[in-house]
Design an enzyme around this catalytic site. Structure first.
Site, PDB file in Angstrom:
ATOM      1  N   CYS A  64       0.828  -1.203   0.000  1.00 45.35           N
ATOM      2  CA  CYS A  64       0.000   0.000   0.000  1.00 45.35           C
ATOM      3  C   CYS A  64       0.868   1.260   0.000  1.00 45.35           C
ATOM      4  O   CYS A  64       2.044   1.233   0.371  1.00 45.35           O
ATOM      5  CB  CYS A  64      -0.912   0.004   1.222  1.00 45.35           C
ATOM      6  SG  CYS A  64      -2.334   1.106   1.043  1.00 45.35           S
ATOM      7  N   ASP A 119      -6.389  -2.911  11.403  1.00 46.36           N
ATOM      8  CA  ASP A 119      -5.249  -2.012  11.415  1.00 46.36           C
ATOM      9  C   ASP A 119      -5.111  -1.412  12.810  1.00 46.36           C
ATOM     10  O   ASP A 119      -6.001  -1.528  13.654  1.00 46.36           O
ATOM     11  CB  ASP A 119      -5.433  -0.909  10.371  1.00 46.36           C
ATOM     12  CG  ASP A 119      -4.130  -0.206  10.005  1.00 46.36           C
ATOM     13  OD1 ASP A 119      -3.068  -0.588  10.538  1.00 46.36           O
ATOM     14  OD2 ASP A 119      -4.174   0.729   9.178  1.00 46.36           O
TER      15      ASP A 119
END
Length: 223
Positions: free
Chosen positions: A9, A140
């Site tokens: 990412c 996360d």
């Protein structure tokens, strides 16, 4: 479910994408939310082209990362680059998730900041509320400014409850937050996520490091 999927990412460089397009990377993430890794829709179009023209047997799926977008922002991005996955890091409701995936014909991944994510009214967001509204769940570590991307791990012993729910729903579970080549094999061994998501863990001085990316992907695929 086969080998653990890899998502890299926060990519911003066409040159980096061209250099890693022979690696077995499953997802490439572009950040459209406010972040030091933020890219414009126009820049993302060039990046996606580089990712999709790779020499690997299958091009990676393109993921757009957003925090509390409205439909207009999603529409603007989609006019420039066709996203395979919309990844939402904010307090987006189940109904918003349903509407977005139907409107843009993309998969919808919802991010949960484990133990910390709340709606603006203060009520806790329950991942169970998203049954049938999402195509994947990503865990996360909470970061107060941007909602994620902190580069630190959360308490992995929280994972099993989410793991059980995603299996019941038949959707993948991804884990992010402070992953790197040193700890990702242990995560996979102990908690068997379907995918892992990394950004800062494959960077040096804030930029993507080709050697770290290659080592991370190899470690995941061998785990």
């Amino acid at each position: 479910m086969g080998k653990t999927k890899v998502k890299i990412c926060g990519l911003q460089s066409v040159e980096v994408l061209k250099s890693i397009n022979n690696l077995p990377i499953d997802y490439i993430g572009f950040v459209f939310a406010k972040s030091r890794r933020q890219v414009s829709p126009i820049a993302a179009a060039s990046l996606a082209g580089a990712a999709r023209n790779g020499v690997s047997s299958a091009s990676p799926r393109i993921v757009g990362v957003f925090v509390n977008p409205d439909m207009g922002q999603l529409e603007e991005v989609m006019t420039h680059v066709k996203l395979d996955v919309i990844q939402l890091h904010g307090q987006e409701s189940p109904s918003f998730c349903r509407d977005a995936k139907e409107r843009f014909q993309a998969e919808l991944f919802k991010v949960v900041s484990v133990g910390t994510q709340h709606r603006p009214d203060g009520d806790p967001v329950r991942f169970e509320d998203y049954a049938g509204a999402i195509d994947g769940l990503l865990l996360d570590t909470f970061e107060p400014q941007y909602g994620g991307g902190s580069g630190t791990t959360f308490a992995w012993d929280k994972i099993p409850a989410y793991r059980e729910w995603t299996r019941e729903q038949g959707i993948p579970l991804f884990v992010a937050g402070g992953l790197n080549v040193s700890n990702v094999a242990g995560l996979i061994r102990d908690y068997t996520p379907d995918g892992v998501d990394v950004s800062s863990g494959v960077e040096t001085n804030g930029s993507k490091d080709l050697e770290k990316i290659a080592a991370f992907v190899e470690r995941v695929k061998q785990a």
